[in-house]
Design a protein around this motif. Structure first.
Motif, mmCIF file in Angstrom:
data_model
loop_
_atom_site.group_PDB
_atom_site.id
_atom_site.type_symbol
_atom_site.label_atom_id
_atom_site.label_comp_id
_atom_site.label_asym_id
_atom_site.label_seq_id
_atom_site.Cartn_x
_atom_site.Cartn_y
_atom_site.Cartn_z
ATOM 1 N N ILE A 147 -16.434 -13.358 -10.668
ATOM 2 C CA ILE A 147 -15.729 -12.818 -11.831
ATOM 3 C C ILE A 147 -14.230 -13.013 -11.609
ATOM 4 O O ILE A 147 -13.657 -12.369 -10.717
ATOM 5 C CB ILE A 147 -16.046 -11.321 -12.039
ATOM 6 C CG1 ILE A 147 -17.554 -11.108 -12.166
ATOM 7 C CG2 ILE A 147 -15.309 -10.786 -13.256
ATOM 8 C CD1 ILE A 147 -17.938 -9.649 -12.204
ATOM 9 N N PRO A 148 -13.569 -13.899 -12.382
ATOM 10 C CA PRO A 148 -14.194 -14.802 -13.383
ATOM 11 C C PRO A 148 -14.936 -15.925 -12.683
ATOM 12 O O PRO A 148 -14.855 -16.085 -11.470
ATOM 13 C CB PRO A 148 -12.982 -15.318 -14.147
ATOM 14 C CG PRO A 148 -11.870 -15.288 -13.143
ATOM 15 C CD PRO A 148 -12.107 -14.079 -12.313
ATOM 16 N N ALA A 149 -15.632 -16.739 -13.436
ATOM 17 C CA ALA A 149 -16.426 -17.823 -12.877
ATOM 18 C C ALA A 149 -15.522 -18.869 -12.232
ATOM 19 O O ALA A 149 -14.346 -19.002 -12.578
ATOM 20 C CB ALA A 149 -17.292 -18.458 -13.984
ATOM 21 N N GLY A 150 -16.087 -19.582 -11.273
ATOM 22 C CA GLY A 150 -15.336 -20.669 -10.649
ATOM 23 C C GLY A 150 -15.020 -20.441 -9.178
ATOM 24 O O GLY A 150 -14.713 -21.394 -8.471
ATOM 25 N N SER A 151 -15.038 -19.198 -8.687
ATOM 26 C CA SER A 151 -14.752 -18.924 -7.277
ATOM 27 C C SER A 151 -16.026 -19.089 -6.450
ATOM 28 O O SER A 151 -17.141 -18.898 -6.948
ATOM 29 C CB SER A 151 -14.212 -17.505 -7.111
ATOM 30 O OG SER A 151 -13.001 -17.363 -7.807
ATOM 31 N N ASN A 152 -15.831 -19.431 -5.174
ATOM 32 C CA ASN A 152 -16.973 -19.704 -4.296
ATOM 33 C C ASN A 152 -17.104 -18.608 -3.247
ATOM 34 O O ASN A 152 -16.127 -18.230 -2.603
ATOM 35 C CB ASN A 152 -16.802 -21.058 -3.601
ATOM 36 C CG ASN A 152 -17.945 -21.336 -2.628
ATOM 37 O OD1 ASN A 152 -19.088 -21.459 -3.034
ATOM 38 N ND2 ASN A 152 -17.610 -21.431 -1.350
ATOM 39 N N LEU A 153 -18.344 -18.100 -3.065
ATOM 40 C CA LEU A 153 -18.669 -17.106 -2.036
ATOM 41 C C LEU A 153 -19.656 -17.737 -1.067
ATOM 42 O O LEU A 153 -20.704 -18.249 -1.483
ATOM 43 C CB LEU A 153 -19.286 -15.852 -2.659
ATOM 44 C CG LEU A 153 -19.622 -14.722 -1.677
ATOM 45 C CD1 LEU A 153 -18.338 -14.128 -1.118
ATOM 46 C CD2 LEU A 153 -20.455 -13.648 -2.359
ATOM 47 N N ASP A 154 -19.319 -17.723 0.250
ATOM 48 C CA ASP A 154 -20.212 -18.276 1.277
ATOM 49 C C ASP A 154 -21.305 -17.248 1.559
ATOM 50 O O ASP A 154 -21.152 -16.353 2.372
ATOM 51 C CB ASP A 154 -19.420 -18.584 2.545
ATOM 52 C CG ASP A 154 -20.272 -19.267 3.608
ATOM 53 O OD1 ASP A 154 -21.487 -19.422 3.388
ATOM 54 O OD2 ASP A 154 -19.713 -19.642 4.658
ATOM 55 N N LEU A 155 -22.460 -17.368 0.819
ATOM 56 C CA LEU A 155 -23.544 -16.381 0.852
ATOM 57 C C LEU A 155 -24.833 -17.047 1.298
ATOM 58 O O LEU A 155 -25.218 -18.099 0.768
ATOM 59 C CB LEU A 155 -23.733 -15.746 -0.526
ATOM 60 C CG LEU A 155 -24.908 -14.764 -0.670
ATOM 61 C CD1 LEU A 155 -24.621 -13.485 0.090
ATOM 62 C CD2 LEU A 155 -25.171 -14.470 -2.143
ATOM 63 N N ASP A 156 -25.525 -16.458 2.300
ATOM 64 C CA ASP A 156 -26.848 -16.911 2.724
ATOM 65 C C ASP A 156 -27.869 -16.260 1.802
ATOM 66 O O ASP A 156 -28.036 -15.032 1.798
ATOM 67 C CB ASP A 156 -27.113 -16.522 4.182
ATOM 68 C CG ASP A 156 -28.390 -17.140 4.731
ATOM 69 O OD1 ASP A 156 -29.417 -17.087 4.044
ATOM 70 O OD2 ASP A 156 -28.347 -17.658 5.873
ATOM 71 N N THR A 187 -13.570 -11.599 -7.011
ATOM 72 C CA THR A 187 -14.548 -10.524 -7.141
ATOM 73 C C THR A 187 -15.907 -11.147 -7.390
ATOM 74 O O THR A 187 -16.042 -12.065 -8.229
ATOM 75 C CB THR A 187 -14.178 -9.580 -8.285
ATOM 76 O OG1 THR A 187 -12.867 -9.040 -8.027
ATOM 77 C CG2 THR A 187 -15.176 -8.442 -8.416
ATOM 78 N N TYR A 188 -16.967 -10.637 -6.695
ATOM 79 C CA TYR A 188 -18.296 -11.233 -6.768
ATOM 80 C C TYR A 188 -19.340 -10.144 -6.974
ATOM 81 O O TYR A 188 -19.260 -9.068 -6.379
ATOM 82 C CB TYR A 188 -18.614 -12.001 -5.486
ATOM 83 C CG TYR A 188 -17.633 -13.103 -5.168
ATOM 84 C CD1 TYR A 188 -17.827 -14.396 -5.645
ATOM 85 C CD2 TYR A 188 -16.497 -12.836 -4.398
ATOM 86 C CE1 TYR A 188 -16.914 -15.401 -5.346
ATOM 87 C CE2 TYR A 188 -15.593 -13.834 -4.113
ATOM 88 C CZ TYR A 188 -15.794 -15.129 -4.582
ATOM 89 O OH TYR A 188 -14.905 -16.118 -4.302
ATOM 90 N N GLU A 189 -20.347 -10.452 -7.857
ATOM 91 C CA GLU A 189 -21.520 -9.592 -8.023
ATOM 92 C C GLU A 189 -22.663 -10.229 -7.253
ATOM 93 O O GLU A 189 -23.093 -11.351 -7.561
ATOM 94 C CB GLU A 189 -21.886 -9.449 -9.496
ATOM 95 C CG GLU A 189 -20.865 -8.651 -10.300
ATOM 96 C CD GLU A 189 -21.275 -8.499 -11.762
ATOM 97 O OE1 GLU A 189 -22.165 -9.260 -12.200
ATOM 98 O OE2 GLU A 189 -20.720 -7.622 -12.438
ATOM 99 N N ILE A 190 -23.133 -9.519 -6.209
ATOM 100 C CA ILE A 190 -24.224 -10.026 -5.372
ATOM 101 C C ILE A 190 -25.512 -9.326 -5.796
ATOM 102 O O ILE A 190 -25.572 -8.090 -5.855
ATOM 103 C CB ILE A 190 -23.937 -9.777 -3.892
ATOM 104 C CG1 ILE A 190 -22.659 -10.504 -3.471
ATOM 105 C CG2 ILE A 190 -25.104 -10.246 -3.033
ATOM 106 C CD1 ILE A 190 -22.262 -10.258 -2.035
ATOM 107 N N GLN A 191 -26.555 -10.125 -6.104
ATOM 108 C CA GLN A 191 -27.846 -9.599 -6.572
ATOM 109 C C GLN A 191 -28.913 -9.843 -5.518
ATOM 110 O O GLN A 191 -28.994 -10.929 -4.931
ATOM 111 C CB GLN A 191 -28.264 -10.264 -7.881
ATOM 112 C CG GLN A 191 -29.666 -9.827 -8.370
ATOM 113 C CD GLN A 191 -30.037 -10.465 -9.675
ATOM 114 O OE1 GLN A 191 -29.590 -10.037 -10.727
ATOM 115 N NE2 GLN A 191 -30.835 -11.527 -9.625
ATOM 116 N N TYR A 192 -29.715 -8.781 -5.264
ATOM 117 C CA TYR A 192 -30.876 -8.905 -4.389
ATOM 118 C C TYR A 192 -32.122 -8.658 -5.232
ATOM 119 O O TYR A 192 -32.229 -7.638 -5.912
ATOM 120 C CB TYR A 192 -30.819 -7.883 -3.257
ATOM 121 C CG TYR A 192 -32.076 -7.846 -2.398
ATOM 122 C CD1 TYR A 192 -32.443 -8.942 -1.638
ATOM 123 C CD2 TYR A 192 -32.893 -6.720 -2.386
ATOM 124 C CE1 TYR A 192 -33.592 -8.919 -0.862
ATOM 125 C CE2 TYR A 192 -34.038 -6.683 -1.603
ATOM 126 C CZ TYR A 192 -34.383 -7.784 -0.848
ATOM 127 O OH TYR A 192 -35.524 -7.768 -0.084
#
Length: 850
Positions: free
Chosen positions: A540-549, A564-569
């Motif tokens: 948020i907003p779109a376009g940023s990168n999160l190094d997520l496994d 800012t990132y919304e992480i969903q499980y």
């Protein structure tokens, strides 16, 4: 029991062949020891090859060599006799502190100090002088040592009084102390000190018979124990009374020794039984033990019984005995390490056997609890059953229906002793349990109806309100139990599991929080609900990168973009009822910790100004490298003295993100040099114009010398300069520079070059009254001190004819008013130089002509 007794005064038994020994040997313990067989005694030997360093009995009525005292000492024993009845050193009505101390002694290999001490009674003789007792805890005597010539004292022991004036210390007694490791030096002093008393007429005490005995440092001496070379100490475990002879010797010309007797008392042993009267087949427990209670060190006790007939294990201390006839058993104990032993008998009386027994019932279901018979006859017999299939304990007669095969059995009990065997039999029936079946396990989602139907019995009862053959909806996962009963009244049960699967719990969290910095380490989530799901994110907003496994949910802020990132499980695909949860995390930027500075070089002191690039909303911490810090962002300054300094700036954002920059050797401040020197000569003459200059400047690395005579500049540290042979005052300058030439200091002095002393003395004159050459007078041209002049004229016999202290007054050739004869006369002139302390003495001859 390990016996180790510290004795402070030893009585040594010297063997006849050791009478001329120079050494001394002490044993601890030094008196006969009494033990019970199997106990041990620790014996410690201490040999000395030299006499005591100090042995003082004060019998001379004065302090001997090696002593000093802070106050006057009396030797009259005012409070009663010492231990040996001779004089002691007593502090009576004298001021405090009351101290008596020794000189230093070599106790570097250890040793011990022994002495007698006594606190005064409270006027024991009625009107005694110098005899009032210490009765406060602070009025005691310190026994101390010093290893620095008495500058500091360390307490070995404090003799503390009590308020009753009785008990320890209130009568003469001997005390010995091992010299502690901290006092073991080549120059150790000892002191007895009372630093506080109620008044000069109170709190009296004294000492007597002081001995300082150093330990031997080696010298080839060794110990033998009953003729065998051994250690300084040994542990003995005799089983009979034994004499231990200890020798301390160098092996050829010096031997001393002593003997220690250890008396050994034999064991007192007792044997008994829990019961000495048995029925045939009964058993009892035998016991053999030592009753005079020796205390062993790692004992190895071996037990045996005779005869061994009808014993469970004749090598036990407490074997079981099951004699068929009256028997007398003898118990024996042997301690193999020491050889100690003892025996004692016990008699067991036996009555013949009885096989009577019965069960409370004889018809059982297969799940009945185990049951025991009641034995009315002899205990300890054996049981048997036919046919095979009955679970029967052959020793107790206990029947376990649950582990038996259904059927009818004859159970027989036989008495235990083969010499008195009798038996009796009863019939027992075991009925089988009905084969109850509750059905197969079921798994359903929450709200699904379930039907449970049992089989294998005649009637059924379910728990949890279930009715056999009727459907119901379970609220949660439950194990249901059905009980079935057959026509024989036997009951059996079975269970069925009904698993109710709830909606998945996808709850998870990041224990490290939800706000991160770019240089933070990877963060691992804690899955509080269902595991095994997958992770995804949306920026948020779109376009940023999160190094997520996506499998573990671990994300690395250091490889991610700020944002800012919304992480969903989500648990989808992993269970019957999936669900998902979303958490928001923020990756914050790190602050800028770069900075610039002005005036980073110069001579001390220097004020250096620093400017950081950090935003003012951040917090800053400056480390200027010289022990000074600041906590402002923006412009700061620091005053530096000489040195080379690293400067560090640490910047922290409100989110806790931090950056740090260190500029190594960033500030270089030089010492202000101080020019200083002195010449070998400040004033000299043209005859000696070479001057040495000694440079005593500080803080400088480079030098320039100017000598004021037109010569070139000199960069030597300690130059030697040759001035012109021209009388003048020369101004000499030294300019001192720092290594970087930024710091400078200078100093000057004057060198005064004087003319040489020149004069002329004629060798003939004619005092004949004409107008020519009638006066003998020296002529001075330069360098002459007019106020420092003396001329004398002598004849050939050394008689003084003329003298003058005025250089303008000459000799007219007369003596005592008459003209002297023609001939040769001796002159002596003494004078000083101008502007210095040099003096001249000149001799010569002058001829008088007429």
């Amino acid at each position: 029991m390990k016996l180790l007794i510290r004795i402070t005064s030893l009585l040594i038994f010297v063997l006849p062949f050791l009478v001329k020994a120079q050494c001394v040997l002490n044993l601890t313990p030094n008196t006969t020891q009494n033990i019970i067989c199997g106990e041990s005694v620790d014996i410690v030997a201490q040999g000395y090859t030299n006499g005591p360093a100090l042995s003082e009995d004060f019998n001379a009525g004065t302090l001997g060599a090696g002593w000093q005292s802070s106050s006057a000492i009396t030797y009259a024993n005012p409070c009663g006799p010492t231990l040996d009845g001779t004089p002691g050193a007593w502090f009576g009505n004298v001021p405090f502190p009351r101290e008596i101390k020794t000189i230093g002694f070599d106790v570097s290999c250890g040793g011990e100090v022994c002495f007698d001490l006594d606190f005064a009674d409270d006027d024991p003789c009625g009107g005694c002088s110098d005899c009032e007792d210490p009765d406060l805890a602070t009025e005691g005597v310190y026994f101390q040592y010093s290893i620095n010539g008495g500058a500091n004292w360390v307490t070995i022991f404090y003799f503390e009084p009590n308020n009753t004036g009785t008990g320890p210390y209130y009568s003469w007694a001997n005390y010995c102390f091992t010299i502690p490791p901290g006092a073991q030096t080549t120059n150790t002093m000892f002191q007895w000190s009372q630093i506080q008393a109620s008044a000069a007429v109170n709190d009296h005490w004294g000492i007597d018979n002081v001995t300082i005995q150093p330990y031997n440092c080696g010298g080839g001496y060794y110990y033998t124990w009953n003729g065998v070379v051994g250690d300084q100490d040994t542990t003995v475990v005799p089983n009979v009374t034994t004499d231990y002879e200890v020798l301390y010797t160098n092996g050829f010309d010096d031997t001393c020794g002593t003997v220690l007797t250890v008396n050994v008392t034999p064991w007192s042993v007792y044997a008994g039984a829990l019961s000495t009267n048995l029925n045939c087949g009964d058993c009892t427990t035998l016991l053999v033990d030592i009753i005079n209670n020796p205390t062993f060190t790692n004992p190895n006790l071996v037990y045996s019984w005779t005869p061994t007939t009808d014993l469970s294990d004749p090598s036990l201390q407490t074997p079981d005995a099951c004699p068929s006839v009256t028997t007398t058993y003898t118990g024996t104990i042997v301690e193999t390490n020491s050889g100690c032993t003892g025996t004692y008998p016990v008699t067991i009386n036996v009555t013949p056997a009885d096989p009577g027994f019965y069960y409370s019932a004889y018809d059982y279901c297969g799940d009945a609890a185990s049951f025991l018979p009641t034995i009315t006859g002899d205990l300890g017999g054996t049981f048997s059953a036919v046919p095979v299939g009955l679970s029967l304990d052959v020793n107790t007669g206990e029947i376990d229906p649950a582990n038996s095969v259904a059927g009818v059995y004859d159970v027989t009990y036989q008495t235990p002793n083969p010499n008195c065997i009798l038996d009796s039999t009863v019939t027992v029936t075991i009925n089988p349990l009905p084969p109850v079946d509750a059905g197969v396990d079921q798994t359903v989602c929450d709200g699904t109806a379930v039907l449970l139907t049992a089989s294998g019995a005649d009637s059924y009862s379910w728990d949890n309100g279930v009715v056999d053959g009727q459907s119901f909806t379970p609220a949660n996962t439950i194990t249901y139990t059905v009980t079935g009963t057959d026509l024989n009244g036997c009951v059996n049960t079975d269970q069925v599991d009904v698993v109710v699967v709830p909606v998945d719990d996808p709850t998870f969290e990041y224990p490290d929080g939800y706000s991160y910095c770019l240089d933070d380490t990877p963060s691992t989530p804690s899955i509080l609900g269902i595991t095994g799901g997958v992770f995804s994110y949306q920026s948020i907003p779109a376009g940023s990168n999160l190094d997520l496994d996506v499998n573990t949910g671990v994300f690395d802020p250091s490889n991610s973009d700020v944002g800012t990132y919304e992480i969903q499980y989500s648990t989808a695909g992993n269970s019957m009822c999936p669900d998902s949860t979303v958490l928001t995390v923020v990756v914050n930027p790190n602050p800028d910790a770069n900075f610039v500075a002005l005036n980073t070089m110069g001579c001390e002191p220097v004020t250096v100004s620093f400017t950081s690039n950090a935003a003012t909303i951040n917090s800053c911490l400056w480390d200027f490298g010289d022990g000074q810090t600041a906590s402002l962002c923006g412009d700061v300054s620091n005053i530096y003295q000489a040195g080379l300094f690293d400067v560090t700036l640490t910047v922290t954002t409100p989110e806790g993100c931090q950056s740090q920059e260190t500029y190594l050797e960033f500030v270089d401040i030089t010492d202000q040099p101080v020019a200083n020197f002195y010449p070998s000569l400040s004033t000299t003459s043209i005859e000696f114009t070479e001057v040495e200059f000694t440079n005593t400047s500080s803080g400088a690395d480079l030098y320039w010398w100017s000598f004021g005579d037109g010569s070139d500049l000199d960069s030597s540290i300690n130059p030697v300069h040759l001035f012109p042979e021209v009388a003048d005052i020369y101004e000499v300058w030294l300019t001192a520079y720092s290594a970087n030439m930024l710091c400078v200091d200078s100093l000057n002095t004057e060198i005064n070059i004087l003319d040489a002393v020149t004069f002329y003395v004629p060798n003939v004159f004619t005092p004949n009254g004409d107008s020519h050459n009638n006066i003998f007078q020296p002529m001075f041209f330069s360098g002459f001190d007019e106020t420092d002049y003396h001329m004398s004229i002598y004849n050939r016999w050394g008689e003084l004819l003329f003298e003058s202290y005025d250089y303008t007054a000459g000799w007219d050739g007369t003596y005592d008013g008459s003209l002297v004869e023609m001939g040769v006369y001796i002159w002596r002139i003494e004078f000083g130089e101008e502007l210095n302390d040099i003096r001249h003495i000149e001799f010569g001859h002058v001829t008088v002509l007429k």
